[in-house]
Design an enzyme around this catalytic site. Structure first.
Site, PDB file in Angstrom:
ATOM      1  N   ARG A  22       7.068  -2.222 -14.502  1.00 54.53           N
ATOM      2  CA  ARG A  22       8.479  -2.741 -14.606  1.00 54.53           C
ATOM      3  C   ARG A  22       9.295  -1.705 -14.269  1.00 54.53           C
ATOM      4  NH1 ARG A  22       9.974  -7.591 -17.662  1.00 54.53           N
ATOM      5  NH2 ARG A  22      12.028  -7.443 -16.597  1.00 54.53           N
ATOM      6  N   ASN A  71      18.981  -2.666 -19.137  1.00 61.03           N
ATOM      7  CA  ASN A  71      18.647  -2.912 -17.774  1.00 61.03           C
ATOM      8  C   ASN A  71      19.451  -3.506 -17.398  1.00 61.03           C
ATOM      9  OD1 ASN A  71      16.457  -4.766 -16.119  1.00 61.03           O
ATOM     10  ND2 ASN A  71      15.819  -5.710 -17.494  1.00 61.03           N
ATOM     11  N   GLY A  72      19.013  -3.363 -16.364  1.00 62.43           N
ATOM     12  CA  GLY A  72      20.618  -4.452 -15.178  1.00 62.43           C
ATOM     13  C   GLY A  72      21.032  -3.246 -15.227  1.00 62.43           C
ATOM     14  N   LYS A  89       1.584  -6.026   1.731  1.00 66.01           N
ATOM     15  CA  LYS A  89       0.722  -5.278   0.616  1.00 66.01           C
ATOM     16  C   LYS A  89      -0.267  -4.043   1.086  1.00 66.01           C
ATOM     17  CE  LYS A  89       0.666  -7.763  -1.930  1.00 66.01           C
ATOM     18  NZ  LYS A  89       1.519  -8.987  -2.365  1.00 66.01           N
ATOM     19  N   GLU A 143       3.147  -1.545   0.703  1.00 60.99           N
ATOM     20  CA  GLU A 143       3.946  -1.615  -0.218  1.00 60.99           C
ATOM     21  C   GLU A 143       2.473  -0.194  -1.400  1.00 60.99           C
ATOM     22  OE1 GLU A 143       4.343  -4.708  -3.143  1.00 60.99           O
ATOM     23  OE2 GLU A 143       2.931  -6.171  -2.175  1.00 60.99           O
ATOM     24  N   LYS A 190       8.290  -4.108 -10.902  1.00 58.23           N
ATOM     25  CA  LYS A 190       7.027  -5.600 -10.418  1.00 58.23           C
ATOM     26  C   LYS A 190       8.056  -6.580 -11.382  1.00 58.23           C
ATOM     27  CE  LYS A 190       4.149  -8.300 -11.105  1.00 58.23           C
ATOM     28  NZ  LYS A 190       3.292  -8.779  -9.437  1.00 58.23           N
TER      29      LYS A 190
HETATM   30  C1  F6R Z   1       4.645  -7.670  -3.518  1.00 54.64           C
HETATM   31  C2  F6R Z   1       5.693  -8.078  -5.021  1.00 54.64           C
HETATM   32  C3  F6R Z   1       7.019  -8.664  -4.261  1.00 54.64           C
HETATM   33  C4  F6R Z   1       7.236  -9.809  -5.289  1.00 54.64           C
HETATM   34  C5  F6R Z   1       8.569 -11.018  -5.294  1.00 54.64           C
HETATM   35  C6  F6R Z   1       8.714 -11.498  -5.684  1.00 54.64           C
HETATM   36  O1  F6R Z   1       3.946  -7.976  -3.622  1.00 54.64           O
HETATM   37  O2  F6R Z   1       5.909  -8.763  -6.138  1.00 54.64           O
HETATM   38  O3  F6R Z   1       7.279  -8.706  -3.093  1.00 54.64           O
HETATM   39  O4  F6R Z   1       6.776 -11.365  -4.736  1.00 54.64           O
HETATM   40  O5  F6R Z   1       9.713  -9.382  -5.838  1.00 54.64           O
HETATM   41  O6  F6R Z   1       8.642 -11.363  -7.287  1.00 54.64           O
HETATM   42  P1  F6R Z   1       8.600 -13.074  -8.530  1.00 54.64           P
HETATM   43  O7  F6R Z   1       7.577 -14.196  -8.052  1.00 54.64           O
HETATM   44  O8  F6R Z   1       8.205 -12.286  -9.995  1.00 54.64           O
HETATM   45  O9  F6R Z   1       9.942 -14.053  -7.899  1.00 54.64           O
END
Ligand code: F6R
Length: 614
Positions: A27, A101-102, A488, A491, A609
């Site tokens: 995270r 967090n925030g 991919k 990143e 994440k």
């Molecule tokens: C790329 C990746 C990000 C997420 C995006 C949305 O590999 O993981 O681009 O797809 O931040 O995240 P969620 O799906 O959790 O809303």
């Protein structure tokens, strides 16, 4: 985006906290810290960098064995990732330790007010403002929970806060607005955390906190109120996966493990969602069929990889339902005054269910009276809770920062929704729906077949390890696959990569083609004659200009052979299902290349994440 954990119970708190932080490191990993209360005094350790740095600091300068502790792993927003800016932050009177967090949007004004009262700040963070405000409130005689409610009433923005008071070694108090927080309920011990992964080792019973709630946690009690102190409703749930799902199980990276989990993840997403006759049942979709029949526009809203899954879904949903479907980047959505009416269906895709941009987009959509369906992987997260209905993707925890099984399961769930809408609206014949459903149900072994044949992709990564740029081309649903392949690489391998619609190449991007540049091309199945042949022409165009072509085409497609420097064959599926098999080699290529370059695949630089700030 920042991981938070708090613990009260009989175990050694620092051990529980550090173990929880390790499970939430995905995270945020700019810095980490923890606080405990020992003999009426706060003890703090915090370090810039990954949790390993904090662990080394704890070895060097150990903390006492205590029964209460809080910890934080940070993704920096306000203030650089330094030791001083790491959480926990402590009030000037040394009573309060706080993790957050925030983003506290009005922190500058609050800080000025506190400085005028003689408070000196140690850090550059917005969080310290809340720690100091709590310190002021408890000094006036408020207990920690009252202080938290008062302070939350003054804060603007998004926050999860967890605080301890050195005079109360038996209790921690947490609050949330717009950022995630779950309570883990154990026997004679309790936890709070951003994510159940932090405490899954100890308990699978959890409570999801609602918006604007405060929770007081002791080893034997969990008390939830709103910001005014009134008892608040809670949402208890059982976590359906266990510790082993949150561990690497012998793989070098979570990302690699999650790539290999995709056949099961897709199968689990489809499980129980169709009848033996091939018709669909989406029992969880509590929106009356009459309302689904009146839908005249669909807008899919998502970010990053989930947005690309939405782009794939658009082709299928429009084809099957004949309803116009737009796909929108969530962070752009509400700022462009989108046309939304009571007959618009907004579909959000979010693996985490906490992405702030997506959350704000659905709030906007619901204010305009649209119905919102969330496609989400995280039980009880904020986005599904704030939507009218939810289709869970059942991929299990996704911990690698780069989304993989999240993408495939989002595509599969969107297809379920598209077929269901077609069924409800009579837009397809029953036998057509049953045929597509059968084909969808047959994809997990085909994804496994792709996984079993990835050696050429691994060899390719070795060959391309020094390349500066990689291009990806696709058409139709192959275009979002190209975008995902490029994302991919950017990143996790920090490599310049672009995805283009193959037909658009000659309108500009072809100027990028130079001798030796690797270009991956996703070729549609041969059944779609025109599209297939046009892509074959596009391969010839780039090859004639010196590109090294990596061609992904279905088995038996002999036409591409003369133009492929490397050919990777895909199992035969229909065009709309091809993303479920074609994306997998691209994920693995990025994973391999990043590994060869010596990068941390699971924790790429600058990323987190779960992006819980806008
Ligand atoms: C790329 C990746 C990000 C997420 C995006 C949305 O590999 O993981 O681009 O797809 O931040 O995240 P969620 O799906 O959790 O809303």
């Amino acid at each position: 985006m920042c991981g938070i954990i708090g613990y009260v119970g009989p175990r050694v708190a620092r051990e529980v906290v550090v173990a929880g932080l390790r499970r939430m490191e995905y995270r945020g990993y700019d810095s980490a810290g923890l606080a405990v209360i020992d003999a009426g005094e706060l003890q703090i350790r915090k370090k810039a960098g990954k949790i390993a740095n904090l662990a080394a600091e704890l070895d060097h300068d150990p903390l006492a064995d205590t029964r209460i502790g809080i910890g934080h792993t940070r993704w920096a927003t306000h203030g650089r990732p330094t030791d001083v800016n790491a959480h926990p932050h402590v009030s000037q009177n040394h009573r309060i330790a706080l993790i957050h967090n925030g983003i506290i949007e009005n922190f500058a004004a609050l800080r000025l007010e506190l400085e005028a009262q003689g408070i000196t700040f140690e850090s550059e963070t917005d969080t310290e403002t809340a720690a100091q405000l709590l310190g002021v409130e408890v000094a006036k005689g408020a207990d920690l929970a009252e202080a938290m409610r008062t302070v939350c009433g003054r804060l603007e923005g998004a926050f999860t806060l967890v605080a301890i008071d050195s005079t109360e070694p038996e209790r921690l108090v947490a609050a949330r607005r717009n950022s995630p927080l779950v309570v883990g309920v154990g026997e004679g011990e309790n936890f709070v955390a951003s994510d159940v992964a932090a405490f899954i080792e100890f308990t699978r019973s959890a409570i999801e906190l609602g918006q604007d709630q405060v929770v007081e946690v002791t080893r034997d009690s969990v008390t939830v109120t709103d910001f005014d102190g009134n008892p608040a409703p809670t949402h208890p749930f059982e976590v359906t996966w266990d510790l082993s799902a949150a561990e690497k199980a012998g793989y070098d990276w979570f990302m690699r493990k999650e790539i290999y989990e995709q056949p099961k993840a897709v199968a689990d997403t489809l499980l129980g969602r169709f009848n033996p006759d091939g018709s669909l049942k989406l029992d969880e979709l509590h929106i009356p069929e009459a309302e689904l029949r009146s839908v005249d526009k669909i807008i899919i809203v998502a970010c990053g990889t989930a947005y690309y899954a939405g782009l794939v879904a658009k082709y299928a949903i429009e084809h099957w339902t004949r309803i116009a479907c737009e796909v929108e980047i969530a962070s752009e959505f509400r700022y462009r005054d989108p046309i939304i009416t009571g007959t618009t269906l907004v579909v959000t895709l979010s693996q985490s269910g906490e992405t702030a941009d997506t959350l704000m987009a659905i709030r906007h959509a619901r204010e305009q009276h649209a119905k919102v369906i969330a496609i989400c992987n995280t039980n009880g997260a904020t986005i599904p809770r704030e939507s009218d209905a939810v289709i869970y993707t059942h991929a299990g925890p996704e911990i690698g920062v780069a989304s993989t099984k999240g993408f495939l399961t989002q595509v599969a769930a969107c297809y379920l929704l598209g077929l269901y809408l077609a069924q409800v609206r009579g837009a397809m014949f029953d036998d057509e729906i049953a045929r597509v459903m059968r084909e969808l149900a047959d994809t997990p072994p085909l994804i496994q077949q792709v996984l079993d044949g990835l050696d050429p992709i691994k060899a390719l990564a070795r060959r391309f390890v020094d390349k500066q740029s990689v291009l990806f081309l696709g058409r139709h649903v192959g275009y979002p696959v190209a975008l995902e392949g490029a994302l991919k690489l950017k990143e996790i391998a920090y490599l310049h990569a672009e995805g283009f619609p193959a037909g658009e190449l000659k309108h500009g991007p072809i100027a990028l083609v130079e001798e030796g540049i690797p270009i991956f091309v996703i070729v549609p199945p041969q059944g779609r004659d025109q599209l297939h042949d046009k892509v074959v022409s596009n391969i010839q165009e780039v090859r004639a200009r010196g590109a090294f072509t990596v061609v992904l085409a279905e088995e038996g497609d002999d036409e591409v052979v003369p133009y492929a420097d490397v050919l990777f064959t895909l199992p035969r599926v229909s065009t709309l299902l091809q993303p479920l098999v074609a994306t997998v080699p691209l994920q693995m290529f990025a994973c391999e290349l990043a590994t060869l370059k010596g990068y941390d695949v699971d924790q790429p630089r600058n990323l987190a994440k779960s992006v819980t700030v806008e």
